[in-house]
Design an enzyme around this catalytic site. Structure first.
Site, PDB file in Angstrom:
ATOM      1  N   HIS A  75      25.153  52.298  87.910  1.00  0.00           N
ATOM      2  CA  HIS A  75      23.950  51.596  87.456  1.00  0.00           C
ATOM      3  C   HIS A  75      23.138  52.440  86.484  1.00  0.00           C
ATOM      4  CE1 HIS A  75      21.131  48.227  88.132  1.00  0.00           C
ATOM      5  NE2 HIS A  75      20.213  49.109  87.770  1.00  0.00           N
TER       6      HIS A  75
ATOM      7  N   ASP B 139      20.045  51.699  83.332  1.00  0.00           N
ATOM      8  CA  ASP B 139      19.165  50.688  82.744  1.00  0.00           C
ATOM      9  C   ASP B 139      18.826  50.946  81.281  1.00  0.00           C
ATOM     10  OD1 ASP B 139      18.229  48.532  84.638  1.00  0.00           O
ATOM     11  OD2 ASP B 139      17.925  50.275  85.922  1.00  0.00           O
TER      12      ASP B 139
ATOM     13  N   GLU C  57      21.688  42.483  87.223  1.00  0.00           N
ATOM     14  CA  GLU C  57      20.880  42.984  88.334  1.00  0.00           C
ATOM     15  C   GLU C  57      19.870  41.940  88.789  1.00  0.00           C
ATOM     16  OE1 GLU C  57      18.331  46.922  89.689  1.00  0.00           O
ATOM     17  OE2 GLU C  57      18.469  46.426  87.557  1.00  0.00           O
TER      18      GLU C  57
ATOM     19  N   HIS D 291      17.141  41.023  93.135  1.00  0.00           N
ATOM     20  CA  HIS D 291      16.372  42.201  92.766  1.00  0.00           C
ATOM     21  C   HIS D 291      15.249  42.278  93.798  1.00  0.00           C
ATOM     22  CE1 HIS D 291      13.939  45.018  90.255  1.00  0.00           C
ATOM     23  NE2 HIS D 291      15.156  45.559  90.150  1.00  0.00           N
TER      24      HIS D 291
ATOM     25  N   HIS E 123      19.296  46.197  96.873  1.00  0.00           N
ATOM     26  CA  HIS E 123      18.101  45.335  96.758  1.00  0.00           C
ATOM     27  C   HIS E 123      18.049  44.185  97.749  1.00  0.00           C
ATOM     28  CE1 HIS E 123      15.982  46.936  93.188  1.00  0.00           C
ATOM     29  NE2 HIS E 123      17.174  47.191  92.684  1.00  0.00           N
TER      30      HIS E 123
ATOM     31  N   HIS F 140      23.539  51.152  93.514  1.00  0.00           N
ATOM     32  CA  HIS F 140      22.540  52.218  93.372  1.00  0.00           C
ATOM     33  C   HIS F 140      21.622  52.244  94.597  1.00  0.00           C
ATOM     34  CE1 HIS F 140      20.730  48.615  91.689  1.00  0.00           C
ATOM     35  NE2 HIS F 140      19.556  49.185  91.468  1.00  0.00           N
TER      36      HIS F 140
ATOM     37  N   ASP G 251      20.912  55.279  88.552  1.00  0.00           N
ATOM     38  CA  ASP G 251      19.735  54.467  88.238  1.00  0.00           C
ATOM     39  C   ASP G 251      18.913  55.078  87.095  1.00  0.00           C
ATOM     40  OD1 ASP G 251      18.185  52.217  88.458  1.00  0.00           O
ATOM     41  OD2 ASP G 251      17.287  52.721  90.384  1.00  0.00           O
TER      42      ASP G 251
END
Length: 413
Positions: free
Chosen positions: A40, A42, A143, A170, A216, A237, A306
Site C-alpha cells: 500500500h 498513497d 482503497e 475505508h 480498515h 496495510h 502506507d
C-alpha cells in the site's frame, strides 16, 4: 589512560560499523534475488492533493515533498508496489466512482510517463516479469468499498481496468459493510458486519480473481470474510493489535485465522498503528514482524508501509528508500534468509497465485448480476432506473426537498 579509552571506542565503533555493513550487504543481496512487494502506497493521492492529478507538471525524479519518488524507489529496492486508488469517504453517495477512475488513470499514466521505471502489472507473473527487467511492478488497489457505489458491475469494470484488490471499507461504513471505527464505538454498527449484498461482493471478487483486503474493516467483517471467502485474503496495510491496541490492527485470533486461510498481513509503518503514539522507530516496526511471525509464522507476513498516506512514520523509516534498513533489522533479529524472502515477496506471490487459481476454478460461473436492494442505497444523488419495486423508496423521495434545504441551511449557519 584516556588514550586507551579512545582506542577502545574507535575499535568498538569500527567493529559495530563493520557488522552493520555486513548485515546491510546481506539485506541487499536478498533483495536482489527476491522482489520486495509493498501492499500500500498513497503516492497517487498525493498527485491529486498536491497537483490535482496534473502529472504533466510533476517530475517524479525531482519531487521532494513526498515519501516516494523515483530515486527513493531505486535506493529502497522497491520491486513491486500496490498503488492505492483512494478517494475520501466524503465522496460516498456523490462522485466516488468518477474520482476513483481518475486515480486509476493517474496510476496508468505514471507507468506510461516513466516506462524505464514502472511496469504495469495485473498478475503474479507480471510482478516476476517486471523484476526480471529491473522495473517496479505497478499494481492497483482500490482503497474503500465506497468506490464501487454498491455496484457489482462497477467492481468488474475496475477489474478490467487493472484493479487487483479492493479494500472492503475505508474509515466509513458502506451500504453493505461496517468499518473499523465501529469497534471503537465512534460509529454505529449498521450491518452486523457484512450485509447479504456484502457477501455477494466477496463471492464476486473470488470469481473474478480480485484480492480481498481487510485493512480498515470491523472485526466482525474480518471473521465473516474469512468464513466465506474461497480464496486467501490480505491485510494490505495493518499491524499487530497485541503490540499496539489500535482497532486498525489485527488481533491474534484473526492472525491465526489468516494463517488457516493462507493469507497475509502486510505490516503498516504509521506511528499510531506501530506504538499507539505519535513517535516510533524502526525497531518498533520490527516488533510487529516478530509478533506476527510468533503467532502465525513467517509465511503470512509482508510489507505494507502506507507511505504518502500517513502524516508520521518511524525514525529510520522516513521514506521508501529505507526498506533495506528494516530488512537488516530483521536479520539482526536472527530471521533466516528464507524467512526474509517470504516476507519480502514470496508470501504475497503465493497468495496472489492462489487467488488466481480460485478465479480459474470458477471460470464457468456466471457473473452475479443481482443488484443491491433499492432501499439499502436510496439517496438524493442516486436514480432508480431498472428497479421495478420502487414502493419502498417512494416515501423517501418526498423528503428530498427537505433534505436539500436542511443541507443548505447547515452550510449557511
Amino acid at each position: 589512560m584516556d588514550w586507551v579509552k579512545t582506542v577502545c571506542l574507535v575499535l568498538w565503533a569500527f567493529t559495530f560499523n563493520s557488522v552493520a555493513d555486513v548485515v546491510k550487504e546481506q539485506a541487499l543481496k536478498l533483495m536482489a534475488d527476491t522482489p520486495l512487494i509493498d501492499g500500500h502506497n498513497d503516492l497517487p493521492w498525493q498527485m491529486r492533493k498536491l497537483f490535482n492529478n496534473q502529472l504533466n507538471t510533476v517530475d517524479l525524479y525531482k519531487l521532494d515533498t513526498t515519501h516516494t519518488n523515483i530515486p527513493k524507489i531505486k535506493e529502497g529496492h522497491l520491486s513491486a508496489q500496490f498503488w492505492a486508488a483512494y478517494v475520501p469517504c466524503d465522496s460516498q453517495y456523490k462522485d466516488a466512482v468518477r474520482q476513483t477512475l481518475e486515480q486509476i488513470d493517474v496510476i496508468h499514466r505514471m507507468c506510461h510517463e516513466y516506462p524505464e521505471v514502472f511496469k504495469f502489472a495485473a498478475s503474479s507473473q507480471d510482478i516476476l516479469d517486471a523484476f526480471a527487467q529491473n522495473k517496479t511492478a505497478s499494481l492497483i488497489g482500490v482503497e474503500g468499498g465506497h468506490s464501487i457505489d454498491s455496484s457489482l458491475g462497477t467492481l468488474r469494470t475496475m477489474y478490467q481496468l487493472g484493479v487487483r484488490y479492493l479494500t472492503i471499507t475505508h474509515s466509513c461504513n458502506t451500504p453493505w459493510a461496517d468499518n473499523w471505527l465501529v469497534d471503537t464505538g465512534s460509529e454505529p454498527e449498521e450491518h452486523g458486519g457484512l450485509s447479504e449484498f456484502g457477501k455477494q461482493v466477496i463471492w464476486e471478487m473470488n470469481r473474478i480473481g480480485m484480492l480481498i483486503d481487510l485493512s480498515h474493516v470491523s472485526e466482525k467483517v474480518m471473521n465473516q470474510v474469512l468464513d466465506i471467502s474461497k480464496a486467501p485474503i490480505i491485510f494490505s496495510h495493518s499491524s499487530a493489535y497485541s503490540i499496539c491496541n489500535n482497532k486498525r490492527n489485527v488481533p491474534d485470533d484473526v492472525l491465526m485465522r489468516v494463517k488457516e486461510k493462507r493469507g497475509i498481513v502486510m505490516v503498516n509503518f504509521y506511528n499510531n498503528y506501530v506504538t499507539c503514539k505519535n513517535t516510533a522507530n524502526i525497531s518498533d516496526v520490527a516488533d510487529h514482524f516478530d509478533h506476527i511471525k510468533k503467532v502465525a509464522g513467517s509465511s503470512f507476513i509482508g510489507f505494507g508501509g502506507d507511505y504518502d498516506g500517513v502524516p508520521r512514520v518511524p525514525d529510520g523509516l522516513e521514506d521508501v528508500s529505507k526498506y533495506p534498513d528494516l530488512v537488516a533489522e530483521l536479520l539482526r533479529r536472527k530471521w533466516s534468509d528464507d524467512e526474509i524472502r517470504d516476507a519480502l515477496g514470496r508470501n504475497l506471490l503465493r497468495v496472489f497465485r492462489e487467488v488466481e487459481l480460485v478465479r480459474d476454478h470458477l471460470n464457468g460461473t456466471k457473473p452475479d448480476d443481482k443488484p443491491i436492494p433499492l432501499q439499502e442505497v436510496q439517496n438524493p444523488c442516486r436514480t432508480d432506473f431498472g428497479y421495478q419495486d420502487k414502493s419502498s423508496s417512494a416515501c423517501i423521495k418526498s423528503f428530498y426537498p427537505l433534505v436539500l434545504v436542511l443541507t443548505l441551511l447547515n452550510k449557511l449557519l
